[in-house]
Design a protein around this motif. Structure first.
Motif, PDB file in Angstrom:
ATOM      1  N   THR A   1      56.373  23.094  14.813  1.00  0.00           N
ATOM      2  CA  THR A   1      57.105  22.551  14.663  1.00  0.00           C
ATOM      3  C   THR A   1      56.867  21.503  13.477  1.00  0.00           C
ATOM      4  OG1 THR A   1      57.007  21.792  17.140  1.00  0.00           O
ATOM      5  CG2 THR A   1      58.413  20.870  15.412  1.00  0.00           C
ATOM      6  N   ILE A   2      56.254  20.568  13.353  1.00  0.00           N
ATOM      7  CA  ILE A   2      55.810  19.965  11.467  1.00  0.00           C
ATOM      8  C   ILE A   2      55.022  21.106  10.783  1.00  0.00           C
ATOM      9  CG2 ILE A   2      53.937  18.470  10.908  1.00  0.00           C
ATOM     10  CD1 ILE A   2      55.481  16.839  12.952  1.00  0.00           C
ATOM     11  N   ARG A   3      54.509  22.527  10.585  1.00  0.00           N
ATOM     12  CA  ARG A   3      54.199  23.364   9.572  1.00  0.00           C
ATOM     13  C   ARG A   3      56.281  23.399   9.216  1.00  0.00           C
ATOM     14  NH1 ARG A   3      51.094  24.983  13.230  1.00  0.00           N
ATOM     15  NH2 ARG A   3      52.507  27.337  12.948  1.00  0.00           N
TER      16      ARG A   3
ATOM     17  N   GLY B   1      49.842  28.757  11.859  1.00  0.00           N
ATOM     18  CA  GLY B   1      50.381  28.108  11.039  1.00  0.00           C
ATOM     19  C   GLY B   1      50.485  28.508  10.028  1.00  0.00           C
ATOM     20  N   ARG B   2      49.640  28.584   9.014  1.00  0.00           N
ATOM     21  CA  ARG B   2      50.441  29.589   8.048  1.00  0.00           C
ATOM     22  C   ARG B   2      51.411  30.623   7.619  1.00  0.00           C
ATOM     23  NH1 ARG B   2      44.321  32.106   6.788  1.00  0.00           N
ATOM     24  NH2 ARG B   2      45.145  32.493   4.986  1.00  0.00           N
ATOM     25  N   VAL B   3      51.421  31.265   8.842  1.00  0.00           N
ATOM     26  CA  VAL B   3      52.391  32.624   9.434  1.00  0.00           C
ATOM     27  C   VAL B   3      53.406  31.340   9.267  1.00  0.00           C
ATOM     28  CG1 VAL B   3      53.557  34.253  10.116  1.00  0.00           C
ATOM     29  CG2 VAL B   3      50.788  34.176   9.620  1.00  0.00           C
TER      30      VAL B   3
ATOM     31  N   ALA C   1      57.511  22.884   5.992  1.00  0.00           N
ATOM     32  CA  ALA C   1      58.076  24.566   5.146  1.00  0.00           C
ATOM     33  C   ALA C   1      59.502  23.834   4.038  1.00  0.00           C
ATOM     34  CB  ALA C   1      58.563  25.544   5.635  1.00  0.00           C
ATOM     35  N   MET C   2      60.595  23.418   5.049  1.00  0.00           N
ATOM     36  CA  MET C   2      62.018  22.904   4.237  1.00  0.00           C
ATOM     37  C   MET C   2      61.760  22.148   3.366  1.00  0.00           C
ATOM     38  SD  MET C   2      64.974  23.319   8.171  1.00  0.00           S
ATOM     39  CE  MET C   2      64.155  22.304   8.959  1.00  0.00           C
ATOM     40  N   ALA C   3      61.007  20.848   3.311  1.00  0.00           N
ATOM     41  CA  ALA C   3      61.080  19.965   2.984  1.00  0.00           C
ATOM     42  C   ALA C   3      60.324  20.686   1.682  1.00  0.00           C
ATOM     43  CB  ALA C   3      59.262  18.558   3.064  1.00  0.00           C
ATOM     44  N   ASP C   4      59.193  20.813   1.865  1.00  0.00           N
ATOM     45  CA  ASP C   4      58.275  21.744   0.292  1.00  0.00           C
ATOM     46  C   ASP C   4      59.192  22.738  -0.312  1.00  0.00           C
ATOM     47  OD1 ASP C   4      56.212  20.306   1.042  1.00  0.00           O
ATOM     48  OD2 ASP C   4      54.730  22.048   2.191  1.00  0.00           O
ATOM     49  N   ALA C   5      60.203  22.986   0.818  1.00  0.00           N
ATOM     50  CA  ALA C   5      61.324  24.162  -0.652  1.00  0.00           C
ATOM     51  C   ALA C   5      63.174  23.089  -1.399  1.00  0.00           C
ATOM     52  CB  ALA C   5      61.758  25.454   0.605  1.00  0.00           C
ATOM     53  N   GLY C   6      62.445  21.761  -0.761  1.00  0.00           N
ATOM     54  CA  GLY C   6      63.404  21.525  -1.215  1.00  0.00           C
ATOM     55  C   GLY C   6      65.253  20.921  -0.482  1.00  0.00           C
TER      56      GLY C   6
ATOM     57  N   ARG D   1      45.019  24.136   3.112  1.00  0.00           N
ATOM     58  CA  ARG D   1      44.537  24.446   4.235  1.00  0.00           C
ATOM     59  C   ARG D   1      44.629  23.090   4.680  1.00  0.00           C
ATOM     60  NH1 ARG D   1      42.920  29.679   3.991  1.00  0.00           N
ATOM     61  NH2 ARG D   1      41.864  29.581   6.282  1.00  0.00           N
ATOM     62  N   ASP D   2      43.729  21.907   3.600  1.00  0.00           N
ATOM     63  CA  ASP D   2      43.336  21.015   4.668  1.00  0.00           C
ATOM     64  C   ASP D   2      44.297  19.586   5.543  1.00  0.00           C
ATOM     65  OD1 ASP D   2      40.790  20.629   2.845  1.00  0.00           O
ATOM     66  OD2 ASP D   2      41.320  19.753   1.217  1.00  0.00           O
ATOM     67  N   TRP D   3      45.394  20.246   4.783  1.00  0.00           N
ATOM     68  CA  TRP D   3      46.539  19.526   4.859  1.00  0.00           C
ATOM     69  C   TRP D   3      47.111  20.512   7.070  1.00  0.00           C
ATOM     70  CZ3 TRP D   3      50.992  21.052   7.523  1.00  0.00           C
ATOM     71  CH2 TRP D   3      51.990  19.848   8.234  1.00  0.00           C
ATOM     72  N   LEU D   4      46.967  21.140   6.872  1.00  0.00           N
ATOM     73  CA  LEU D   4      46.737  22.057   7.458  1.00  0.00           C
ATOM     74  C   LEU D   4      45.648  21.800   8.957  1.00  0.00           C
ATOM     75  CD1 LEU D   4      48.398  24.347   9.835  1.00  0.00           C
ATOM     76  CD2 LEU D   4      46.144  26.166   8.684  1.00  0.00           C
ATOM     77  N   ASP D   5      44.531  21.552   8.179  1.00  0.00           N
ATOM     78  CA  ASP D   5      42.978  21.673   9.344  1.00  0.00           C
ATOM     79  C   ASP D   5      43.611  20.421   9.948  1.00  0.00           C
ATOM     80  OD1 ASP D   5      42.138  23.907   8.456  1.00  0.00           O
ATOM     81  OD2 ASP D   5      41.340  22.786   7.538  1.00  0.00           O
ATOM     82  N   GLU D   6      44.068  19.122   9.284  1.00  0.00           N
ATOM     83  CA  GLU D   6      44.557  17.804   9.906  1.00  0.00           C
ATOM     84  C   GLU D   6      44.929  17.818  10.644  1.00  0.00           C
ATOM     85  OE1 GLU D   6      43.737  14.110  10.359  1.00  0.00           O
ATOM     86  OE2 GLU D   6      42.484  15.118   9.162  1.00  0.00           O
ATOM     87  N   LEU D   7      46.144  17.998  10.339  1.00  0.00           N
ATOM     88  CA  LEU D   7      47.586  18.676  11.962  1.00  0.00           C
ATOM     89  C   LEU D   7      47.028  19.636  13.222  1.00  0.00           C
ATOM     90  CD1 LEU D   7      50.504  18.404  12.756  1.00  0.00           C
ATOM     91  CD2 LEU D   7      50.496  20.209  11.404  1.00  0.00           C
TER      92      LEU D   7
END
Length: 199
Positions: free
Chosen positions: A82-84, A50-52, A88-93, A26-32
């Motif tokens: 777009t960034i979110r 953004g969360r969805v 999601a892809m990056a965090d999933a590797g 959530r902190d990352w999302l809030d900053e974005l």
């Protein structure tokens, strides 16, 4: 404005994140959101989508990994969604990219109606500089999505987020449908997820 927007609770999205087991920081999302979603406007400020747009692709990537994932978005605007999705892809590797289309240029300096405007005109690339590692996963295309989507030239679209002007949204959805999309998440309809038969 920002503090009020970040305090709004969305229990239905809390439940979705609990069900998927994939919640964005959530902190990352809030900053974005502070730089790309909080604007001066008459309607209430909120960015729960953004969360969805993190939880659903992230869960899908965990459940059914692909050798290369393609996400298509129409209506890039400042790049919040777009960034979110790239995160999601990056965090999933996961290997893959987000292809995003907008009538606004990625390299033209403009005011974006956001907190960064006090620094003067910026390109979208400059606006997204703090998230450059994720922006490297994104292909930014300029043009009307109705005409540009058929030219994208990908064999498979795994996720699509249709965030276009209302007049062309249904036409864009049909175009993406022809590209064998697995999951389409229409803007403003986060309670309705359209899953194609092959997804």
């Amino acid at each position: 404005m920002f503090e009020a927007a970040r305090q709004v609770r969305f229990p239905e999205i809390d439940r979705l994140e609990a069900e998927t087991g994939c919640a964005i920081d959530r902190d990352w999302l809030d900053e974005l959101a502070l730089h790309t979603q909080i604007t001066i406007k008459t309607s209430a400020l909120a960015y729960p989508h953004g969360r969805v747009l993190y939880s659903l692709p992230r869960r899908r990537l965990a459940d059914k990994p692909e050798p290369f994932t393609t996400v298509v978005e129409t209506g890039t605007a400042r790049g919040f969604s777009t960034i979110r999705m790239a995160k999601a892809m990056a965090d999933a590797g996961a290997a893959g990219h987000v292809i995003t289309l907008d009538v606004l240029s990625h390299q033209r300096r403009i005011y974006w109606n956001c907190i960064d405007d006090h620094e003067g005109r910026k390109t979208r690339a400059e606006l997204l500089q703090p998230w450059q590692g994720l922006a490297d996963r994104i292909v930014f295309l300029q043009g009307d999505s109705l005409f540009q989507l058929p030219k994208v030239g990908v064999n498979r679209i795994h996720f699509a987020f249709i965030d276009a002007q209302p007049v062309s949204r249904s036409k864009s959805r049909k175009t993406v449908g022809h590209q064998k999309a697995r999951v389409i998440i229409p803007d403003g309809e986060t309670d309705r997820i359209i899953v194609s038969p092959n997804g």
